[in-house]
Design an enzyme around this catalytic site. Structure first.
Site, mmCIF file in Angstrom:
data_model
loop_
_atom_site.group_PDB
_atom_site.id
_atom_site.type_symbol
_atom_site.label_atom_id
_atom_site.label_comp_id
_atom_site.label_asym_id
_atom_site.label_seq_id
_atom_site.Cartn_x
_atom_site.Cartn_y
_atom_site.Cartn_z
ATOM 1 C CB SER A 108 -0.914 0.006 1.225
ATOM 2 O OG SER A 108 -1.600 1.231 1.342
ATOM 3 C CE1 TYR A 131 -6.361 4.601 -2.493
ATOM 4 C CE2 TYR A 131 -4.462 4.423 -1.038
ATOM 5 C CZ TYR A 131 -5.749 4.045 -1.391
ATOM 6 O OH TYR A 131 -6.413 3.109 -0.635
ATOM 7 C CB THR A 157 -6.637 2.290 -5.468
ATOM 8 O OG1 THR A 157 -5.952 1.115 -5.009
ATOM 9 C CG2 THR A 157 -8.015 2.317 -4.841
ATOM 10 C CE LYS A 232 -7.526 -3.553 -4.332
ATOM 11 N NZ LYS A 232 -8.702 -2.938 -3.690
ATOM 12 C CG HIS A 256 -11.585 0.532 -1.339
ATOM 13 N ND1 HIS A 256 -10.597 1.032 -2.163
ATOM 14 C CD2 HIS A 256 -11.135 0.740 -0.073
ATOM 15 C CE1 HIS A 256 -9.617 1.522 -1.419
ATOM 16 N NE2 HIS A 256 -9.922 1.346 -0.145
#
Length: 359
Positions: A108, A131, A157, A232, A256
């Site tokens: 992440s 992100y 994402t 994603k 999510h």
């Protein structure tokens, strides 16, 4: 003597007894009434398996290839933030477990261990989850670090233009305790949440993430990296087709984990339509609700190349660190292999859409 967990759900029970309530709520919770969170798992019960018999299943091969890499079985570790809240070793323990299991961790952006250290713990078995920040320079820097550290793919994402209404976090005034920060931003303002009432994560996302991101971001991302790009959060066939058109190398069907739009379709139901739209042009993965090896095999029959899990390995991490994550992955692999044998399909390539039916 306490009985060791025998399946993924028992690992959650053990983790709930181990973690502080606010930390358990952060990992376990979903948006608003948590309808989508519940439907993600329940949706798998809407499909039944249709086994073949008198097939030689003396040898089972659950391996899968993604981006030229052969993985031991079709379960990857989805990105999950703030893993040092679950265990002191955090993402390092998870990365080592992924490497030992011969699968992939998607690390992440909001990791509590630096990307460089996570990559060293899982050489060759790491993707980086990204992100889109309002500061494109910050995004560019993260992409460069992912490529330099040997990550094998970028996982963008696309489900968080704004934060979902996670009422557990608001109620608990969720924030990171002293000694834990977003390590990829060490020394920068992004390392900590804003000092606000309520959820610090909600305030951080509102301050940092780019709600203006559109499809043009994908070719821009392609212009700054040679890594495969995985989107994603694709849930509709129309967006799956656009992902292919804009140069995505794979997509992940994901809502999510039920943490963004409550009432969104469960991923197991969205998967067949998305897979049909892609028509084999790029790999289709999925996450959300996987709790058994039978769920994994159902997803593959419905069009997935592989699946990802998050909460189950976080429960393993909370209970026993690296050993707990390895145990969760070992349980799931054994269940996948047993399911394939009982289904009469000795390898993933033998699976067919006809092996599942809706009920």
């Amino acid at each position: 003597m306490t009985t060791a967990p025998r399946n993924l759900r028992e690992y959650e029970d053990a983790a709930r007894a181990t973690l502080p309530a606010a930390v358990y709520d952060y990992f376990a919770g979903g948006a608003e009434d948590e309808t989508t969170l519940e439907m993600n798992t329940a949706a798998f019960r809407r499909f039944v398996l249709r086994p073949r018999v008198l097939v030689d299943v003396s040898r089972i091969d659950p391996s899968v290839e993604l981006f030229g890499q052969r993985l031991a079985f079709p379960v990857l570790l989805a990105p999950a933030a703030f893993q040092r809240l679950a265990h002191a070793d955090g993402e390092l323990a998870t990365a080592r477990a992924a490497h030992a299991a011969d699968t992939v961790l998607v690390s992440s952006t909001l990791s509590t261990v630096r990307l460089e250290d996570v990559a060293a713990a899982a050489p060759g078995h790491l993707w980086f989850q990204l992100y889109a920040f309002k500061d494109r320079g910050l995004t560019r820097e993260l992409v460069a670090r992912a490529q330099t550290t040997g990550c094998r793919a970028l996982c963008l994402t696309v489900t968080v233009p704004v934060q979902g209404n996670r009422e557990r976090d608001t109620r608990n005034a969720f924030r990171l305790p002293p000694g834990i920060e977003m390590a990829n931003f060490a020394g920068a303002p992004q390392a900590r949440f804003p000092d606000v009432t309520g959820s610090g994560l909600n305030a951080f996302i509102g301050r940092e993430f780019d709600p203006a991101m559109t499809w043009e971001f994908v070719p821009w991302l392609r212009s700054i990296t040679t890594l495969p790009i995985v989107l994603k959060g694709v849930m509709r066939p129309e967006d799956a087709s656009l992902a292919v058109q804009h140069g995505a190398d794979a997509i992940i069907v994901s809502n999510h984990g039920g943490r963004q739009l409550d009432g969104a379709e469960p991923t197991a139901l969205a998967l067949p339509r998305v897979s049909a739209a892609v028509a084999g042009r790029i790999p289709v993965l999925m996450d959300g609700g996987i709790r058994r090896g039978t769920d994994v095999v159902k997803a593959l029959c419905l069009g997935a190349t592989a699946v990802l899990i998050a909460r189950p390995y976080l429960w393993g991490l909370a209970v026993a660190g690296q050993r707990g994550v390895e145990d969760v992955l070992g349980m799931l692999r054994a269940e996948v292999e047993r399911t394939l044998a009982l289904l009469g399909r000795p390898a993933l390539g033998a699976l067919e859409r006809a092996d599942v039916a809706a009920v």
